[in-house]
Design a protein around this motif. Structure first.
Motif, PDB file in Angstrom:
ATOM      1  N   VAL A  85       0.874  -1.177   0.000  1.00 23.13           N
ATOM      2  CA  VAL A  85       0.000   0.000   0.000  1.00 23.13           C
ATOM      3  C   VAL A  85       0.905   1.219   0.000  1.00 23.13           C
ATOM      4  N   ALA A  86       0.540   2.196  -0.784  1.00 24.47           N
ATOM      5  CA  ALA A  86       1.382   3.388  -0.909  1.00 24.47           C
ATOM      6  C   ALA A  86       0.520   4.626  -1.098  1.00 24.47           C
ATOM      7  N   VAL A  87       0.898   5.690  -0.398  1.00 26.97           N
ATOM      8  CA  VAL A  87       0.251   6.997  -0.579  1.00 26.97           C
ATOM      9  C   VAL A  87       1.365   7.997  -0.895  1.00 26.97           C
ATOM     10  N   ALA A  91       0.495  13.502   0.102  1.00 33.49           N
ATOM     11  CA  ALA A  91      -0.908  13.237   0.480  1.00 33.49           C
ATOM     12  C   ALA A  91      -1.012  12.350   1.724  1.00 33.49           C
ATOM     13  N   GLY A  93      -1.061  11.036   5.637  1.00 34.44           N
ATOM     14  CA  GLY A  93      -1.606  11.556   6.889  1.00 34.44           C
ATOM     15  C   GLY A  93      -2.928  12.279   6.729  1.00 34.44           C
ATOM     16  N   GLN A  94      -3.607  12.058   5.595  1.00 37.83           N
ATOM     17  CA  GLN A  94      -4.909  12.711   5.362  1.00 37.83           C
ATOM     18  C   GLN A  94      -6.028  11.700   5.179  1.00 37.83           C
ATOM     19  N   GLY A  95      -5.765  10.462   5.556  1.00 36.22           N
ATOM     20  CA  GLY A  95      -6.816   9.449   5.499  1.00 36.22           C
ATOM     21  C   GLY A  95      -6.913   8.691   4.178  1.00 36.22           C
ATOM     22  N   VAL A  96      -5.992   8.927   3.257  1.00 39.47           N
ATOM     23  CA  VAL A  96      -6.064   8.254   1.953  1.00 39.47           C
ATOM     24  C   VAL A  96      -5.811   6.746   2.121  1.00 39.47           C
ATOM     25  N   LYS A  98      -6.147   4.915   4.763  1.00 37.79           N
ATOM     26  CA  LYS A  98      -7.268   4.330   5.507  1.00 37.79           C
ATOM     27  C   LYS A  98      -8.457   4.083   4.577  1.00 37.79           C
ATOM     28  N   GLY A 120       3.236  -5.902   8.344  1.00 34.07           N
ATOM     29  CA  GLY A 120       3.179  -4.442   8.262  1.00 34.07           C
ATOM     30  C   GLY A 120       3.457  -3.767   9.592  1.00 34.07           C
ATOM     31  N   HIS A 121       3.358  -2.452   9.553  1.00 32.69           N
ATOM     32  CA  HIS A 121       3.697  -1.614  10.699  1.00 32.69           C
ATOM     33  C   HIS A 121       2.672  -1.797  11.823  1.00 32.69           C
ATOM     34  N   GLY A 123       2.080  -0.038  14.288  1.00 29.03           N
ATOM     35  CA  GLY A 123       1.467   1.213  14.740  1.00 29.03           C
ATOM     36  C   GLY A 123       0.338   1.647  13.827  1.00 29.03           C
ATOM     37  N   TYR A 124       0.245   1.050  12.649  1.00 31.05           N
ATOM     38  CA  TYR A 124      -0.727   1.523  11.650  1.00 31.05           C
ATOM     39  C   TYR A 124      -1.929   0.590  11.488  1.00 31.05           C
ATOM     40  N   TYR A 125      -1.672  -0.661  11.194  1.00 33.06           N
ATOM     41  CA  TYR A 125      -2.763  -1.565  10.802  1.00 33.06           C
ATOM     42  C   TYR A 125      -3.770  -1.895  11.914  1.00 33.06           C
ATOM     43  N   LYS A 127      -5.219   0.080  13.751  1.00 31.32           N
ATOM     44  CA  LYS A 127      -6.280   1.100  13.648  1.00 31.32           C
ATOM     45  C   LYS A 127      -7.343   0.690  12.639  1.00 31.32           C
TER      46      LYS A 127
HETATM   47  C1  LIG Z   1       1.629   3.808   5.374  1.00 32.61           C
HETATM   48  C2  LIG Z   1       0.790   4.668   4.431  1.00 32.61           C
HETATM   49  C3  LIG Z   1       0.204   3.794   3.312  1.00 32.61           C
HETATM   50  C4  LIG Z   1      -0.362   5.265   5.266  1.00 32.61           C
HETATM   51  O1  LIG Z   1      -1.200   6.034   4.395  1.00 32.61           O
HETATM   52  P1  LIG Z   1      -1.734   7.474   4.877  1.00 32.61           P
HETATM   53  O2  LIG Z   1      -2.724   7.937   3.899  1.00 32.61           O
HETATM   54  O3  LIG Z   1      -0.552   8.336   5.151  1.00 32.61           O
HETATM   55  O4  LIG Z   1      -2.416   7.085   6.268  1.00 32.61           O
HETATM   56  P2  LIG Z   1      -3.783   7.640   6.844  1.00 32.61           P
HETATM   57  O5  LIG Z   1      -3.782   9.132   6.719  1.00 32.61           O
HETATM   58  O6  LIG Z   1      -4.896   6.898   6.249  1.00 32.61           O
HETATM   59  O7  LIG Z   1      -3.598   7.239   8.358  1.00 32.61           O
HETATM   60  C5  LIG Z   1      -4.493   6.432   9.067  1.00 32.61           C
HETATM   61  C6  LIG Z   1      -4.063   6.408  10.504  1.00 32.61           C
HETATM   62  O8  LIG Z   1      -2.755   5.839  10.666  1.00 32.61           O
HETATM   63  C7  LIG Z   1      -1.841   6.775  11.241  1.00 32.61           C
HETATM   64  N1  LIG Z   1      -0.570   6.583  10.553  1.00 32.61           N
HETATM   65  C8  LIG Z   1      -0.262   6.961   9.294  1.00 32.61           C
HETATM   66  N2  LIG Z   1       1.001   6.546   8.978  1.00 32.61           N
HETATM   67  C9  LIG Z   1       1.475   5.906  10.074  1.00 32.61           C
HETATM   68  C10 LIG Z   1       2.705   5.268  10.370  1.00 32.61           C
HETATM   69  N3  LIG Z   1       3.729   5.189   9.497  1.00 32.61           N
HETATM   70  N4  LIG Z   1       2.848   4.704  11.596  1.00 32.61           N
HETATM   71  C11 LIG Z   1       1.842   4.777  12.485  1.00 32.61           C
HETATM   72  N5  LIG Z   1       0.636   5.364  12.259  1.00 32.61           N
HETATM   73  C12 LIG Z   1       0.456   5.925  11.064  1.00 32.61           C
HETATM   74  C13 LIG Z   1      -2.480   8.111  11.029  1.00 32.61           C
HETATM   75  O9  LIG Z   1      -2.100   9.026  12.039  1.00 32.61           O
HETATM   76  C14 LIG Z   1      -3.973   7.792  11.116  1.00 32.61           C
HETATM   77  O10 LIG Z   1      -4.391   7.659  12.449  1.00 32.61           O
HETATM   78  P3  LIG Z   1      -5.885   8.102  12.902  1.00 32.61           P
HETATM   79  O11 LIG Z   1      -6.852   7.273  12.094  1.00 32.61           O
HETATM   80  O12 LIG Z   1      -5.910   7.780  14.355  1.00 32.61           O
HETATM   81  O13 LIG Z   1      -5.977   9.559  12.568  1.00 32.61           O
HETATM   82  C15 LIG Z   1       1.596   5.853   3.823  1.00 32.61           C
HETATM   83  O14 LIG Z   1       2.086   6.649   4.855  1.00 32.61           O
HETATM   84  C16 LIG Z   1       2.754   5.401   2.920  1.00 32.61           C
HETATM   85  O15 LIG Z   1       2.585   5.252   1.712  1.00 32.61           O
HETATM   86  N6  LIG Z   1       3.952   5.206   3.502  1.00 32.61           N
HETATM   87  C17 LIG Z   1       5.118   4.797   2.738  1.00 32.61           C
HETATM   88  C18 LIG Z   1       4.988   3.399   2.203  1.00 32.61           C
HETATM   89  C19 LIG Z   1       4.709   2.389   3.300  1.00 32.61           C
HETATM   90  O16 LIG Z   1       5.357   2.382   4.332  1.00 32.61           O
HETATM   91  N7  LIG Z   1       3.700   1.510   3.052  1.00 32.61           N
HETATM   92  C20 LIG Z   1       3.252   0.507   4.016  1.00 32.61           C
HETATM   93  C21 LIG Z   1       4.182  -0.622   4.200  1.00 32.61           C
HETATM   94  S1  LIG Z   1       3.665  -1.613   5.614  1.00 32.61           S
END
Ligand SMILES: CC(C)(COP(=O)(O)OP(=O)(O)OC[C@H]1O[C@@H](n2cnc3c(N)ncnc32)[C@H](O)[C@@H]1OP(=O)(O)O)[C@@H](O)C(=O)NCCC(=O)NCCS
Length: 175
Positions: A85-87, A91, A93-96, A98, A120-121, A123-125, A127
């Motif tokens: 998954v990539a944003v 863009a 940190g804006q919910g894309v 998610k 995956g991370h 701290g992220y998934y 949620k």
């Molecule tokens: C990881 C990634 C896909 C997240 O997409 P995003 O659009 O930035 O994330 P969102 O804005 O939808 O964030 C959703 C939630 O996760 C949190 N979050 C975002 N990136 C995070 C990170 N790296 N670590 C922990 N939490 C994260 C946000 O604060 C948000 O929290 P909330 O719902 O409580 O407000 C994007 O940052 C990315 O492309 N990163 C580089 C590539 C990568 O690492 N891909 C994933 C490999 S596992």
């Protein structure tokens, strides 16, 4: 921002997006290409986030989910794996991310895939409803990763109780 199924015309932008999102590495872009050519590819589960209209349409996010198996002795359970998954950095940190993942999980349910697994991370998934997979009797031997990064999402209630065994990623992931 709109979310829709990826089309062949998006391939170039999706390649470039994965390069820039993953810090100028091409590994994930190539992984996407290998998955698209593999048996595990499900076109409806390659999803893009789009900004702009017509000529100025830009792909700002992409998620790909594909088929894998959980092996339990002679039984092979079909499951889905999420990667990558990539944003776009501008863009993030804006919910894309998610929104893309939520739509992907909704489509998995529609297609009757009950379990989605990923590495995956931690701290992220969580949620998005993912939890550590090993406590549920799911194993991963192809990649050595800590417990908290190997995660599962139970899309259809009850599936976690019936599927145990080793997750096997297809060849596209092993190159
Ligand atoms: C990881 C990634 C896909 C997240 O997409 P995003 O659009 O930035 O994330 P969102 O804005 O939808 O964030 C959703 C939630 O996760 C949190 N979050 C975002 N990136 C995070 C990170 N790296 N670590 C922990 N939490 C994260 C946000 O604060 C948000 O929290 P909330 O719902 O409580 O407000 C994007 O940052 C990315 O492309 N990163 C580089 C590539 C990568 O690492 N891909 C994933 C490999 S596992």
């Amino acid at each position: 921002m709109r979310i829709r199924t990826e089309t062949v015309e998006d391939y170039r932008q999706v390649y470039d997006l994965n390069v820039v999102a993953f810090g100028n590495r091409e590994d994930e872009s190539r992984l996407v290409e290998r998955i698209r050519k593999s048996e595990g590819f499900i076109p409806e589960l390659s999803i893009v986030a789009i900004q702009g209209e017509g000529e100025s349409e830009a792909v700002i996010g992409h998620v790909l989910l594909s088929k894998a198996s959980v092996i339990d002795g002679d039984t092979e359970h079909p499951v889905i794996v999420l990667a990558p998954v990539a944003v776009h950095p501008h863009a993030q940190g804006q919910g894309v991310g998610k929104a893309l993942i939520k739509e992907a999980l909704r489509r998995c349910r529609e297609l009757d895939y009950g379990l989605v697994l990923l590495i995956g991370h931690p701290g992220y998934y969580p949620k998005l409803g993912f939890k550590s997979a090993r406590p549920y009797g799911l194993e991963l031997k192809q990649f050595e990763v800590p417990n908290d990064v190997f995660m599962v999402h139970e899309i259809i209630e009850g599936r976690l109780a019936t599927v145990k065994g080793e997750l096997r990623y297809p060849a596209a992931f092993l190159e």
